[in-house]
Write a protein that holds these residues in place. Structure first.
Motif, PDB file in Angstrom:
ATOM      1  N   LEU A 160       0.817  -1.214   0.000  1.00 16.34           N
ATOM      2  CA  LEU A 160       0.000   0.000   0.000  1.00 16.34           C
ATOM      3  C   LEU A 160       0.855   1.270   0.000  1.00 16.34           C
ATOM      4  O   LEU A 160       0.512   2.251  -0.659  1.00 16.34           O
ATOM      5  N   ALA A 161       1.952   1.257   0.744  1.00 17.39           N
ATOM      6  CA  ALA A 161       2.807   2.449   0.785  1.00 17.39           C
ATOM      7  C   ALA A 161       3.377   2.750  -0.596  1.00 17.39           C
ATOM      8  O   ALA A 161       3.412   3.903  -1.046  1.00 17.39           O
ATOM      9  N   GLY A 162       3.823   1.702  -1.293  1.00 18.03           N
ATOM     10  CA  GLY A 162       4.353   1.892  -2.635  1.00 18.03           C
ATOM     11  C   GLY A 162       3.294   2.385  -3.596  1.00 18.03           C
ATOM     12  O   GLY A 162       3.551   3.256  -4.431  1.00 18.03           O
ATOM     13  N   LEU A 163       2.083   1.836  -3.492  1.00 18.64           N
ATOM     14  CA  LEU A 163       0.990   2.288  -4.351  1.00 18.64           C
ATOM     15  C   LEU A 163       0.629   3.744  -4.063  1.00 18.64           C
ATOM     16  O   LEU A 163       0.253   4.488  -4.976  1.00 18.64           O
ATOM     17  N   ALA A 164       0.760   4.153  -2.809  1.00 20.20           N
ATOM     18  CA  ALA A 164       0.487   5.551  -2.472  1.00 20.20           C
ATOM     19  C   ALA A 164       1.501   6.480  -3.135  1.00 20.20           C
ATOM     20  O   ALA A 164       1.152   7.577  -3.587  1.00 20.20           O
ATOM     21  N   VAL A 165       2.761   6.034  -3.221  1.00 23.20           N
ATOM     22  CA  VAL A 165       3.785   6.839  -3.902  1.00 23.20           C
ATOM     23  C   VAL A 165       3.466   6.939  -5.390  1.00 23.20           C
ATOM     24  O   VAL A 165       3.573   8.009  -5.999  1.00 23.20           O
ATOM     25  N   VAL A 166       3.049   5.818  -6.003  1.00 21.88           N
ATOM     26  CA  VAL A 166       2.664   5.831  -7.412  1.00 21.88           C
ATOM     27  C   VAL A 166       1.496   6.782  -7.630  1.00 21.88           C
ATOM     28  O   VAL A 166       1.491   7.596  -8.565  1.00 21.88           O
ATOM     29  N   ALA A 167       0.497   6.692  -6.758  1.00 21.54           N
ATOM     30  CA  ALA A 167      -0.684   7.556  -6.892  1.00 21.54           C
ATOM     31  C   ALA A 167      -0.307   9.029  -6.758  1.00 21.54           C
ATOM     32  O   ALA A 167      -0.758   9.877  -7.538  1.00 21.54           O
ATOM     33  N   THR A 168       0.530   9.336  -5.782  1.00 18.86           N
ATOM     34  CA  THR A 168       0.934  10.728  -5.566  1.00 18.86           C
ATOM     35  C   THR A 168       1.728  11.262  -6.753  1.00 18.86           C
ATOM     36  O   THR A 168       1.548  12.411  -7.168  1.00 18.86           O
ATOM     37  N   GLY A 169       2.600  10.409  -7.316  1.00 21.40           N
ATOM     38  CA  GLY A 169       3.470  10.870  -8.383  1.00 21.40           C
ATOM     39  C   GLY A 169       2.822  10.943  -9.745  1.00 21.40           C
ATOM     40  O   GLY A 169       2.874  11.996 -10.397  1.00 21.40           O
TER      41      GLY A 169
ATOM     42  N   TRP B  41      -4.576  -0.099  -9.200  1.00 17.42           N
ATOM     43  CA  TRP B  41      -4.846   0.134  -7.788  1.00 17.42           C
ATOM     44  C   TRP B  41      -4.481   1.548  -7.364  1.00 17.42           C
ATOM     45  O   TRP B  41      -5.158   2.144  -6.515  1.00 17.42           O
ATOM     46  N   ALA B  42      -3.426   2.107  -7.953  1.00 20.43           N
ATOM     47  CA  ALA B  42      -3.066   3.487  -7.638  1.00 20.43           C
ATOM     48  C   ALA B  42      -4.206   4.439  -8.017  1.00 20.43           C
ATOM     49  O   ALA B  42      -4.530   5.375  -7.272  1.00 20.43           O
TER      50      ALA B  42
ATOM     51  N   VAL C 195      -0.537   9.855 -10.695  1.00 19.76           N
ATOM     52  CA  VAL C 195      -1.983  10.063 -10.806  1.00 19.76           C
ATOM     53  C   VAL C 195      -2.360  11.493 -10.443  1.00 19.76           C
ATOM     54  O   VAL C 195      -3.220  12.106 -11.091  1.00 19.76           O
ATOM     55  N   VAL C 196      -1.711  12.051  -9.420  1.00 17.34           N
ATOM     56  CA  VAL C 196      -2.066  13.385  -8.946  1.00 17.34           C
ATOM     57  C   VAL C 196      -0.990  14.418  -9.292  1.00 17.34           C
ATOM     58  O   VAL C 196      -1.252  15.407  -9.981  1.00 17.34           O
ATOM     59  N   GLY C 197       0.234  14.196  -8.825  1.00 19.97           N
ATOM     60  CA  GLY C 197       1.279  15.207  -8.913  1.00 19.97           C
ATOM     61  C   GLY C 197       1.657  15.617 -10.324  1.00 19.97           C
ATOM     62  O   GLY C 197       1.601  16.809 -10.673  1.00 19.97           O
ATOM     63  N   PHE C 198       2.054  14.646 -11.149  1.00 20.91           N
ATOM     64  CA  PHE C 198       2.511  14.984 -12.495  1.00 20.91           C
ATOM     65  C   PHE C 198       1.400  15.608 -13.343  1.00 20.91           C
ATOM     66  O   PHE C 198       1.630  16.649 -13.970  1.00 20.91           O
ATOM     67  N   PRO C 199       0.201  15.028 -13.401  1.00 22.71           N
ATOM     68  CA  PRO C 199      -0.858  15.675 -14.194  1.00 22.71           C
ATOM     69  C   PRO C 199      -1.195  17.076 -13.709  1.00 22.71           C
ATOM     70  O   PRO C 199      -1.391  17.996 -14.520  1.00 22.71           O
TER      71      PRO C 199
ATOM     72  N   ALA D 223       9.641   9.605  -8.941  1.00 28.54           N
ATOM     73  CA  ALA D 223       9.382   8.788  -7.752  1.00 28.54           C
ATOM     74  C   ALA D 223       8.283   7.768  -8.027  1.00 28.54           C
ATOM     75  O   ALA D 223       8.392   6.591  -7.636  1.00 28.54           O
ATOM     76  N   GLY D 224       7.226   8.196  -8.714  1.00 30.55           N
ATOM     77  CA  GLY D 224       6.147   7.269  -9.054  1.00 30.55           C
ATOM     78  C   GLY D 224       6.591   6.182 -10.003  1.00 30.55           C
ATOM     79  O   GLY D 224       6.207   5.017  -9.858  1.00 30.55           O
ATOM     80  N   TYR D 225       7.412   6.535 -10.995  1.00 31.72           N
ATOM     81  CA  TYR D 225       7.933   5.541 -11.930  1.00 31.72           C
ATOM     82  C   TYR D 225       8.812   4.520 -11.211  1.00 31.72           C
ATOM     83  O   TYR D 225       8.732   3.319 -11.464  1.00 31.72           O
ATOM     84  N   THR D 226       9.678   5.028 -10.348  1.00 36.58           N
ATOM     85  CA  THR D 226      10.603   4.139  -9.641  1.00 36.58           C
ATOM     86  C   THR D 226       9.848   3.148  -8.765  1.00 36.58           C
ATOM     87  O   THR D 226      10.115   1.943  -8.790  1.00 36.58           O
ATOM     88  N   GLU D 227       8.908   3.644  -7.986  1.00 39.67           N
ATOM     89  CA  GLU D 227       8.152   2.761  -7.098  1.00 39.67           C
ATOM     90  C   GLU D 227       7.253   1.837  -7.899  1.00 39.67           C
ATOM     91  O   GLU D 227       7.094   0.654  -7.557  1.00 39.67           O
TER      92      GLU D 227
END
Length: 303
Positions: free
Chosen positions: A84-93, A200-201, A95-99, A180-184
């Motif tokens: 879940l922690a890794g998916l949260a990083v993907v989501a932040t990077g 899931w992200a 799904v939300v941050g980059f767009p 960060a999202g790509y890496t995770e």
């Protein structure tokens, strides 16, 4: 969807996702880059119909609905708690941050300018990957990666008259969160299918994206056009879901540093789409930059 039980398994064993052949993995990563190269032009189209906050939220909701439908139809179990922690990083990077950051930048920047700034993403991803996963690419790899990034940066400065624009602050921040999202995501794609990583992200963001879309649509004007609808649909389904599915599968197969260097071609592809779809113009420096970047890609792939 059925929940994954950890109570009955005192010593859970991580099941590694099947590895793709090298050529298939590179092909999937390349398809991801092709999908991403259309992100900025489609975002520019989407801004014709939606405000920046509405566009970001609506594309996240649409992508999440598509991903959630696939997860539900295939009966995919809920992700393990340790992921879940890794998916949260993907989501932040991604799904939300980059767009969000790039959409804000595109309000005052051309897609061509934004594309070449984001061309620094491969080097940023490789650096974060080395720190996060312990990867140690060769010296030749790093020299080629830095050379490619330098070519992209020189092109950027040349296009903007030697000075960075105000939108570059958004773009440089977007580089960090996306890398960060790509890496995770690449790390998680080694233990679960890549499409489930981004799926899931996206679903995890629904409690945020749905109310955000409702508020943004109520506050920002909406003027639906063919370009606007096509832009938001591609940004949601092409770039944010399907593109990331093949991208994460490719990264899992060939490794994060090698796959990330394929993105050196992304700004050049975006320049082509910007000219064809948006009528933007760029200088003769573009072909020279293309040759330099493609040489760097060839070197990194052999390293």
């Amino acid at each position: 969807m059925r929940a994954e039980s950890s109570a009955t398994s005192p010593s859970p064993i991580a099941v590694t996702a099947p590895r793709e052949p090298l050529g298939v993995g590179l092909g999937q990563a390349a398809l991801g880059v092709l999908a991403f190269s259309l992100t900025f032009p489609s975002t520019a189209w989407g801004l014709e119909s939606f405000g920046p906050w509405s566009l970001v939220a609506v594309r996240a909701v649409l992508a999440a609905l598509a991903a959630g439908g696939c997860l539900l139809a295939l009966g995919v179990p809920l992700p393990a708690r340790r992921h879940l922690a890794g998916l949260a990083v993907v989501a932040t990077g991604v799904v939300v941050g980059f767009p969000m950051l790039t959409t804000l930048a595109l309000q005052t920047s051309t897609t061509a300018h934004a594309a070449v700034v984001v061309g620094l993403l491969p080097l940023t991803t490789a650096a974060l990957s080395a720190l996060r996963t312990g990867a140690r690419p060769s010296r030749r790899f790093w020299l080629a990666a830095v050379a490619g990034a330098a070519a992209v940066l020189a092109f950027t400065l040349g296009q903007s008259g030697g000075a960075l624009t105000g939108a570059d602050g958004y773009l440089f921040a977007a580089l960090l969160v996306c890398a960060a999202g790509y890496t995770e995501g690449g790390r998680l794609a080694r233990v679960m299918p890549g499409w489930q990583v981004i799926g899931w992200a996206l679903v995890l963001c629904l409690p945020l994206s749905v109310p955000a879309a409702a508020v943004a649509l109520a506050l920002e004007p909406v003027h639906l056009t063919g370009h606007g609808v096509a832009g938001v649909l591609w940004a949601a389904l092409g770039s944010q879901f399907l593109g990331l599915v093949v991208w994460y599968r490719g990264m899992a197969a060939v490794g994060i540093p090698r796959a990330s260097q394929l993105q050196l071609a992304q700004p050049l592809l975006t320049l082509v789409w910007s000219a064809l779809l948006l009528g933007e113009h760029f200088t003769a420096a573009a072909p020279l930059t293309a040759v330099a970047v493609l040489v760097c890609i060839a070197v990194t792939q052999r390293s």
